[in-house]
Design an enzyme around this catalytic site. Sequence first.
Site, short mmCIF file in Angstrom:
data_model
loop_
_atom_site.label_atom_id
_atom_site.label_comp_id
_atom_site.label_asym_id
_atom_site.label_seq_id
_atom_site.Cartn_x
_atom_site.Cartn_y
_atom_site.Cartn_z
N GLY A 25 0.86 -1.18 0.00
CA GLY A 25 0.00 0.00 0.00
C GLY A 25 0.89 1.23 0.00
O GLY A 25 2.13 1.11 -0.02
N SER A 26 0.27 2.39 0.06
CA SER A 26 1.05 3.63 -0.03
C SER A 26 2.15 3.70 1.03
O SER A 26 3.28 4.10 0.74
CB SER A 26 0.12 4.84 0.08
OG SER A 26 -0.79 4.66 1.17
N GLU A 28 3.97 1.49 2.30
CA GLU A 28 5.09 0.57 2.11
C GLU A 28 5.98 0.97 0.93
O GLU A 28 7.10 0.49 0.80
CB GLU A 28 4.58 -0.87 1.87
CG GLU A 28 3.93 -1.51 3.09
CD GLU A 28 2.59 -0.89 3.41
OE1 GLU A 28 1.84 -0.56 2.48
OE2 GLU A 28 2.29 -0.71 4.60
N GLU A 47 -3.97 -10.64 2.28
CA GLU A 47 -2.93 -10.77 3.31
C GLU A 47 -2.97 -12.11 4.04
O GLU A 47 -1.96 -12.56 4.58
CB GLU A 47 -2.99 -9.61 4.29
CG GLU A 47 -2.59 -8.27 3.68
CD GLU A 47 -3.69 -7.58 2.88
OE1 GLU A 47 -4.77 -8.19 2.70
OE2 GLU A 47 -3.46 -6.45 2.42
N HIS A 70 0.18 -4.06 4.61
CA HIS A 70 -0.23 -2.68 4.58
C HIS A 70 -0.97 -2.29 5.86
O HIS A 70 -2.14 -2.65 6.06
CB HIS A 70 -1.14 -2.44 3.36
CG HIS A 70 -1.54 -1.00 3.23
ND1 HIS A 70 -0.63 0.02 3.35
CD2 HIS A 70 -2.74 -0.42 3.01
CE1 HIS A 70 -1.26 1.17 3.20
NE2 HIS A 70 -2.54 0.93 3.00
N HIS A 281 -9.63 -31.36 20.56
CA HIS A 281 -10.63 -30.59 19.79
C HIS A 281 -12.03 -30.96 20.27
O HIS A 281 -12.61 -30.27 21.09
CB HIS A 281 -10.44 -30.85 18.29
CG HIS A 281 -11.29 -29.99 17.41
ND1 HIS A 281 -11.19 -29.98 16.03
CD2 HIS A 281 -12.26 -29.11 17.70
CE1 HIS A 281 -12.07 -29.13 15.54
NE2 HIS A 281 -12.73 -28.59 16.53
N GLY A 403 -5.90 -25.03 13.18
CA GLY A 403 -7.17 -25.36 12.53
C GLY A 403 -7.79 -24.19 11.79
O GLY A 403 -8.92 -24.30 11.31
N1 TZD Z 1 -13.29 -20.54 9.38
C1 TZD Z 1 -11.95 -20.69 9.55
C2 TZD Z 1 -11.02 -19.59 9.13
N2 TZD Z 1 -11.43 -21.78 10.10
C3 TZD Z 1 -12.27 -22.78 10.50
N3 TZD Z 1 -11.72 -23.85 11.07
C4 TZD Z 1 -13.65 -22.69 10.28
C5 TZD Z 1 -14.13 -21.53 9.72
C6 TZD Z 1 -14.62 -23.78 10.72
N4 TZD Z 1 -14.48 -25.03 9.94
C7 TZD Z 1 -13.77 -26.11 10.43
O1 TZD Z 1 -13.19 -26.14 11.52
S1 TZD Z 1 -13.80 -27.41 9.36
C8 TZD Z 1 -14.77 -26.56 8.24
C9 TZD Z 1 -15.04 -25.28 8.70
C10 TZD Z 1 -15.82 -24.29 7.95
C11 TZD Z 1 -15.22 -27.22 6.98
C12 TZD Z 1 -14.17 -27.28 5.93
O2 TZD Z 1 -14.75 -27.86 4.80
P1 TZD Z 1 -13.92 -28.54 3.66
O3 TZD Z 1 -13.53 -29.98 4.23
O4 TZD Z 1 -14.81 -28.68 2.49
O5 TZD Z 1 -12.67 -27.84 3.44
P2 TZD Z 1 -14.47 -31.21 4.67
O6 TZD Z 1 -13.59 -32.40 4.47
O7 TZD Z 1 -15.69 -31.22 3.83
O8 TZD Z 1 -14.75 -31.01 6.13
#
Ligand code: TZD
Length: 531
Positions: A25-26, A28, A47, A70, A281, A403
């Site tokens: 951005g500006s 940088e 980003e 930025h 988890h 995750g």
């Molecule tokens: N947003 C972000 C940034 N991270 C997350 N982990 C989630 C939402 C929640 N989330 C999970 O923890 S797994 C998942 C989501 C939305 C589904 C991913 O779907 P996919 O894979 O199609 O990539 P599967 O194999 O169908 O689960």
Amino acid sequence: MTTIREATYDLLRRHGLTTIFGNPGSNELPFLAGMPEDFRYILGLHEGVVAGMADGYAQATRRPALVNLHAASGSGNAMGALTNAWYAHTPLVITAGQQVRSTIGQEVMLSNVDAVSLPRPLVKWSAEPASARDVVRTMGQAIHTTVLEPAGPVYVSIPYDDWAHETGPEEEHLGERTVETAGGLSDGQLADLVAALDAAARPVLVLGPDVDSAQGNDDAVRLAERLGAPVWVAPSASRCPFPTTHAAFRGVLPASVAGIAGLLAGHDLILVVGGPVFRYHQYEPGEYLPDGAALLQITCDPGEAARAPMGRAVVASIGPALRRLADAVVPRGVTVQPRPAAPVVPHQTDADGRMAPEAVFDVVNELAPEDAIYVNEATATVTAFWDRIQMRYPGSYYFPASGGLGFGMPAAVGVQLAEPGRRVIAFIGDGSANYGITALWTAAQHAIPVVFIILNNGTYGALRGFAAKLNALDAPGLDVPGIDFVSLAAGYGVDAGLAESVGELRDQVAKALASDRPTLVEVRISTVSPF
Ligand code: TZD
Ligand code: CA
């Protein structure tokens, strides 16, 4: 005369930080203008993708990576990606351009108000130099801080009028500085740990991601073989610390209290190396340890040691600790038998034209080079992946460490950039792909030959599994139908195809592996439970 800008480039060069992952951005531009020829700039279009590429690059090179964002808006977009970098112990020096010093207080456009607080708590340290004459020292502090154990991201906000100032005596000795950790086990600690391991009747190893970052994989094999112990990978695995082809390999532990205690039942000593205890988890309460078992944890991260709910923890550098343990334990002459082979699954499409994910993994495992690197961000199929894909060498696997989705596609690009001699194959869910899809553009522009395989089941499969567990099956927002990844890839300049049968998948993966450009293969798969 030397400017602060020139001295900063010189410092970066001395530390090997000549690849800049950025989105400008500006604020940088005064730093980037006239970038020296031995530097390269890898542009990411969002980003989150910039930080994800740098995360993959830093993890694969086992060296810090440099990121340029930025101001507050760019930094904010990268924050989700920093959750992964933080838990992966990734050394990232993140710089953000700041408005002219004298105008920040007026909150002019694109000033980073309270820049130092912005990235917390996802950085080890953040700073805005108190004056132009402290910029180079602050950058040095950032570089040393990011790599000291446990490694992790750091953040520096730099007003853009600082770059043109002249250097003086403050900067004179900065380039020569080195800062290092000597985090070894004491002889007494080593003797204690070895005595505990030698005295155990049925020890088991649980290995975390930092074994792979420390390249302790071979020593982990030696330790397991001398102890005659089976080896599990710690839950929510973000790297592969042990060859999955070894007879002692048992798989990845499930991410629940009850699941882990159940699988480790019968062992009297659980040695956890290079990871937290444990990154759970799904909430399945129960006993934390099997009956009669003690737990020892060796981690490079004092936070991981202190927050664990059980066990004796020792904070030490993982590489040397593993090597000394493997040297010192008494060989037992016991060989662990391999676990049963993964079940056979039909390699065909079902009535809806969908393939079993296991079949996709079988085909790729058969065609991929033995030293292929896998980036995985398909959440419901992780168990099937680990059951079927063989990984033999250090640095063979990357998954978002906290995750946070949006890591997979960018990290695959960063890892492939870091490892031009190996092929990166990225399994990406149709949900996950959308958080980092613009990484395709960077891969196309630089001809970074990642093989992207989109596992398309039309849904957030993992969330379907959680919805069943949490009695939330009627929750909205769980399906993602109607996305055409072949068209999206073409739009970003990446060759792509839809594989509608196992034969087509085989052909397309073979073609992708033969190409020196990135390729995307979309395959429709059936939905499986993540548990
Ligand atoms: N947003 C972000 C940034 N991270 C997350 N982990 C989630 C939402 C929640 N989330 C999970 O923890 S797994 C998942 C989501 C939305 C589904 C991913 O779907 P996919 O894979 O199609 O990539 P599967 O194999 O169908 O689960
Ligand atoms: Ca999906």
